[in-house]
Design a protein around this motif. Structure first.
Motif, mmCIF file in Angstrom:
data_model
loop_
_atom_site.group_PDB
_atom_site.id
_atom_site.type_symbol
_atom_site.label_atom_id
_atom_site.label_comp_id
_atom_site.label_asym_id
_atom_site.label_seq_id
_atom_site.Cartn_x
_atom_site.Cartn_y
_atom_site.Cartn_z
ATOM 1 N N UNK A 108 0.825 -1.209 0.000
ATOM 2 C CA UNK A 108 0.000 0.000 0.000
ATOM 3 C C UNK A 108 0.855 1.253 0.000
ATOM 4 N N UNK A 109 1.987 1.210 0.654
ATOM 5 C CA UNK A 109 2.873 2.362 0.715
ATOM 6 C C UNK A 109 3.622 2.504 -0.614
ATOM 7 N N UNK A 110 3.362 3.586 -1.334
ATOM 8 C CA UNK A 110 3.930 3.761 -2.670
ATOM 9 C C UNK A 110 5.454 3.832 -2.649
ATOM 10 N N UNK A 111 6.033 4.331 -1.573
ATOM 11 C CA UNK A 111 7.493 4.469 -1.510
ATOM 12 C C UNK A 111 8.194 3.118 -1.504
ATOM 13 N N UNK A 112 7.476 2.048 -1.138
ATOM 14 C CA UNK A 112 8.086 0.722 -1.157
ATOM 15 C C UNK A 112 8.259 0.189 -2.576
ATOM 16 N N UNK A 113 7.499 0.737 -3.526
ATOM 17 C CA UNK A 113 7.613 0.313 -4.926
ATOM 18 C C UNK A 113 7.148 1.464 -5.820
ATOM 19 N N UNK A 114 7.962 2.501 -5.955
ATOM 20 C CA UNK A 114 7.532 3.691 -6.718
ATOM 21 C C UNK A 114 7.374 3.443 -8.213
ATOM 22 N N UNK A 115 7.912 2.349 -8.739
ATOM 23 C CA UNK A 115 7.817 2.066 -10.177
ATOM 24 C C UNK A 115 6.517 1.340 -10.537
ATOM 25 N N UNK A 116 5.556 1.374 -9.664
ATOM 26 C CA UNK A 116 4.345 0.558 -9.793
ATOM 27 C C UNK A 116 3.607 0.777 -11.117
ATOM 28 N N UNK A 117 3.337 2.016 -11.490
ATOM 29 C CA UNK A 117 2.539 2.286 -12.697
ATOM 30 C C UNK A 117 3.253 1.795 -13.958
ATOM 31 N N UNK A 118 4.536 2.132 -14.071
ATOM 32 C CA UNK A 118 5.293 1.675 -15.240
ATOM 33 C C UNK A 118 5.389 0.155 -15.259
ATOM 34 N N UNK A 119 5.581 -0.431 -14.094
ATOM 35 C CA UNK A 119 5.685 -1.884 -13.971
ATOM 36 C C UNK A 119 4.397 -2.554 -14.448
ATOM 37 N N UNK A 120 3.255 -2.000 -14.037
ATOM 38 C CA UNK A 120 1.965 -2.559 -14.429
ATOM 39 C C UNK A 120 1.761 -2.508 -15.936
ATOM 40 N N UNK A 121 2.098 -1.388 -16.564
ATOM 41 C CA UNK A 121 1.929 -1.262 -18.013
ATOM 42 C C UNK A 121 2.743 -2.308 -18.753
ATOM 43 N N UNK A 145 2.909 -9.277 -4.590
ATOM 44 C CA UNK A 145 4.272 -8.855 -4.913
ATOM 45 C C UNK A 145 4.870 -8.154 -3.702
ATOM 46 N N UNK A 146 5.946 -8.703 -3.170
ATOM 47 C CA UNK A 146 6.673 -8.107 -2.043
ATOM 48 C C UNK A 146 8.055 -7.732 -2.572
ATOM 49 N N UNK A 147 8.270 -6.460 -2.945
ATOM 50 C CA UNK A 147 9.517 -6.091 -3.641
ATOM 51 C C UNK A 147 10.774 -6.276 -2.807
ATOM 52 N N UNK A 148 10.711 -5.965 -1.511
ATOM 53 C CA UNK A 148 11.930 -5.977 -0.717
ATOM 54 C C UNK A 148 12.788 -4.757 -0.999
ATOM 55 N N UNK A 149 14.056 -4.822 -0.619
ATOM 56 C CA UNK A 149 14.965 -3.685 -0.798
ATOM 57 C C UNK A 149 15.430 -3.600 -2.244
ATOM 58 N N UNK A 150 15.549 -2.368 -2.725
ATOM 59 C CA UNK A 150 16.066 -2.162 -4.075
ATOM 60 C C UNK A 150 17.584 -2.032 -4.017
ATOM 61 N N UNK A 151 18.274 -2.809 -4.827
ATOM 62 C CA UNK A 151 19.733 -2.801 -4.837
ATOM 63 C C UNK A 151 20.245 -1.555 -5.567
ATOM 64 N N UNK A 152 21.459 -1.168 -5.219
ATOM 65 C CA UNK A 152 22.085 0.007 -5.827
ATOM 66 C C UNK A 152 23.359 -0.388 -6.567
ATOM 67 N N UNK A 153 23.835 0.547 -7.398
ATOM 68 C CA UNK A 153 25.075 0.328 -8.152
ATOM 69 C C UNK A 153 26.265 0.431 -7.208
#
Length: 713
Positions: free
Chosen positions: A133-146, A215-223
């Protein structure tokens, strides 16, 4: 002894069956003899002869008289000493003693966390995704859905309400979701799949089955570290190139961004003098302990170069000098891949080349900070050079028009065209010959010399004309739309013309000799030559002319200004408007040949009226043309969903007026309105317009139909 052993082995090999018989007899003896005792001396001395004697008659008789065993016969009790199971008394087992310690179950030191609260995205009746529910946990949601909707197996295939088939599709979609999450840098993500609403081993009536993915994204990895190989060998351009590749330590991992930046770096290398640059595919080493990924992408710049000249493998067909004139660079300019690709397109646009391959060839290696030099070697193959074509058109006011054409596009190399053409129509007949030299004296410059004879039978006038027209121009083409176009020419005309009476009979024929210097300039800021959706165009035509009409000389200037504007409204509608103003100052109407006057009406002018039918009329009601003109047009191009959006509906309204004076007069303006249909093709829209005149005159039809290629303006 060794010889005896060898003999024993030979005897065993040759007399197996007699030996077995003797061995069976020996088993009945209490004292078991040795193997050597069983073999007679005669067998040792001559084993082959001994083996040939065969089995003894006594042994053979015993074998023949032996009775088969009866499987139901009882066993000899003397041979079995172990008692049968039913004869054994088994002891009774006592009760088990309970364990002193109670049973303990395994416990976890940490409690398993529950699934986070999620919000559903119902893609269809049979496909549901649940995200945090918290958008900050997966901000790419809209693009991901498309992207998921476009790739989903469940969305693409029909399961026919078969839950087993849906389950198979759901496994495929789960793998897709997990792969997409890794694309966005979520390497610890979880996707929990559930299909249908089925109770095991129980039949029941179900609603349409559905697949749900939590979908439980978890932590996003960085470069982590970024290794670009030998990019530093680019010297002074290193910093610029490194900044072009906008992937830095600490950035969130996005495989899409990495590929995009790889392409940007490749373009930057090609645009800054590195024709031989090579970039290997990026590799990402993911470290789950650091929650990072180290990026390696080997880059080899390969040296910096300037352009030299263009060479050709067909110098008599298209010479290297001519190709160098076409190129948009001068020798010594820094190499740019876009210039090389532009030259390739320009060579193909000549129409006389079937294929072309351009290869940079090193002429001089780089020395220190000084770039080297590369020539561009053009490998060409000829295309068919002759064309025979025809065209048929029809308009309710213009009638039938049939046109035929033959041409040879390289009869006078390089790019010297000869064309023969003819027109046979209701109102026009023509025969002509044209010489054209493309890329004459520079890129996109065309020299044209056209000679023709024509007969025109309009309702307005009758003309028999011979013309010689020479023109030097730089105009837009379908492949190369130019922001600025121009042309300058010379026109010599000899024409016998006469106006017609109300019955179409020609009146007194007059002869005109006209010399003109037509000039044209246009600014084009639209986005497409045949089907613009935004921008504007503005053009100006000036033609100073001298006319001799049976000894009466006239001097005047034919001038015309056009402007059009295009604006997109939403995704499916384009509003378009056009205005045209024209004037011929310097001479009275009688001193201007009817074919040189101004007219309005027709498919490219005011729709709903006949071709050139708007304007002043003579005593017979026939338009005579004028010295000033004004036209206004507006239309809405509305794309529909028919044929995958290829069909558009176009309501329009046009207005126009022609006056005898040199300034426009709006007192006799004509208005037409209608609706059209456009069908989008790969080379422009096909146009069908149906229009009616709103203030119809006595000689105007009730309706007019127009068919053409391209928009009306």
């Amino acid at each position: 002894m060794a010889c005896r052993s060898t003999a024993l082995a030979a005897a065993l090999a040759l007399a197996a069956q007699p030996l077995l018989v003797e061995t069976a007899r020996a088993q009945d003896r209490q004292d078991t003899p040795s193997l050597e005792d069983l073999i007679p001396d005669s067998a040792v001395e001559d084993p082959e002869a001994w083996a040939a004697q065969g089995t003894s008659a006594e042994a053979q008789a015993e074998e023949d008289t032996a009775l088969p065993l009866d499987p139901d016969a009882p066993l000899d009790e003397n041979l079995v000493s172990i008692p049968w199971p039913e004869q054994i008394d088994l002891p009774e087992l006592g009760p088990l003693e309970p364990d002193a310690e109670p049973v303990e179950f395994v416990t976890f030191e940490e409690e398993i966390p529950p699934l986070p609260m999620g919000s559903e995205e119902r893609i269809s009746d049979e496909l549901i995704l649940v995200f945090p529910s918290e958008n900050s946990l997966f901000p790419e949601r809209d693009e991901f859905l498309d992207r998921f909707k476009a790739l989903s197996t469940i969305e693409d295939l029909d399961d026919d309400d078969n839950i087993a088939r849906l389950a198979v599709q759901a496994r495929s979609d789960q793998a897709l979701l997990e792969e997409m999450l890794r694309v966005y840098g979520y390497y610890d993500a979880q996707v929990i799949r559930s299909v249908g609403n089925v109770v095991a081993e129980e039949e029941q009536d179900l609603e349409r089955p559905a697949a749900r993915f939590d979908v439980i994204p978890g932590a996003r990895y960085t470069i982590g570290a970024v290794d670009l190989g030998n990019l530093a060998a680019a010297g002074d351009d290193y910093e610029m190139l490194r900044q072009t590749f906008e992937v830095f330590p600490g950035d969130p991992i996005s495989l899409d961004d990495i590929k995009t930046e790889q392409a940007d770096l490749d373009v930057a290398l090609g645009e800054n003098g590195f024709p031989f640059a090579a970039i290997e595919e990026p590799e990402l080493l993911v470290d789950h302990a650091r929650v990072e990924g180290d990026l390696t992408m080997a880059v080899e710049p390969g040296g910096q170069y300037n352009f030299g000249v263009v060479t050709s493998n067909l110098p008599d067909f298209l010479s290297g000098d001519h190709l160098s004139d076409i190129a948009r660079w001068d020798p010594g300019d820094i190499y740019q891949r876009s210039d090389e690709m532009d030259l390739r397109r320009a060579i193909l646009a000549t129409g006389i080349v079937g294929s072309v391959q351009l290869t940079p060839v090193v002429v001089e290696e780089p020395v220190g900070d000084q770039p080297g030099t590369v020539n561009i070697a053009a490998e060409l193959t000829e295309a068919p050079l002759r064309t025979l074509a025809g065209n048929i058109g029809f308009g309710t006011e213009e009638g039938i028009r049939v046109e035929a054409m033959w041409e040879h596009r390289n009869l006078f190399p390089p790019e010297g065209l000869l064309r023969l053409r003819g027109i046979a129509g209701t109102q026009e007949q023509l025969a002509g010959i044209t010489f054209r030299k493309n890329n004459f004296g520079g890129r996109d410059r065309i020299l044209t010399v056209d000679a023709f004879a024509s007969t025109i039978d309009y309702d307005l006038y009758d003309a028999r004309t011979v013309s010689l027209v020479a023109n030097f121009e730089r105009l837009s083409t379908l492949l190369f739309q130019k922001e600025f176009s121009w042309s300058a020419g010379l026109e010599l005309v000899a024409s016998q013309e006469s106006e017609v009476d109300i019955d179409g009979n020609p009146l007194r024929r007059e002869t005109y000799f006209v010399a003109a210097l037509p000039l044209f300039a246009q600014i084009d800021q639209s986005d497409d030559l045949l089907d613009p959706t935004r921008g504007f165009r503005a053009s100006l035509r000036l033609s100073p002319e001298a006319s001799d009409n049976e000894g009466v000389q006239s001097f005047y200037v034919r001038s015309q200004a056009d402007a059009s504007y295009y604006q997109s409204i939403g995704e499916s509608t384009v509003l378009a408007g056009r205005v045209r103003l024209a004037s011929i100052p310097g001479a009275e109407l009688e001193g201007i040949a009817p074919s040189r006057r101004l007219y309005a009406g027709g498919g490219g002018s005011v729709r709903g009226y006949g071709y050139r039918s708007i304007g002043p009329v003579n005593d017979f009601g026939i338009p005579t043309g004028g010295r000033s003109l004004v036209e206004l047009s507006a239309e809405a191009r509305i794309r529909t969903g028919f044929l995958d959006g290829a069909v558009s509906v176009v309501p329009f309204i046009d207005a126009g007026s022609v006056s005898e004076g040199q300034t426009p007069d709006f007192g006799t303006i004509k208005i037409g309105a209608g609706v059209g249909v456009r069908y989008a093709t790969g080379f422009g829209p096909l146009r069908l317009d149906v229009a009616v005149p709103l203030n119809r005159g006595p000689n105007d039809s009730w309706v007019a139909v127009y068919v053409a290629l391209g928009q009306a303006f």
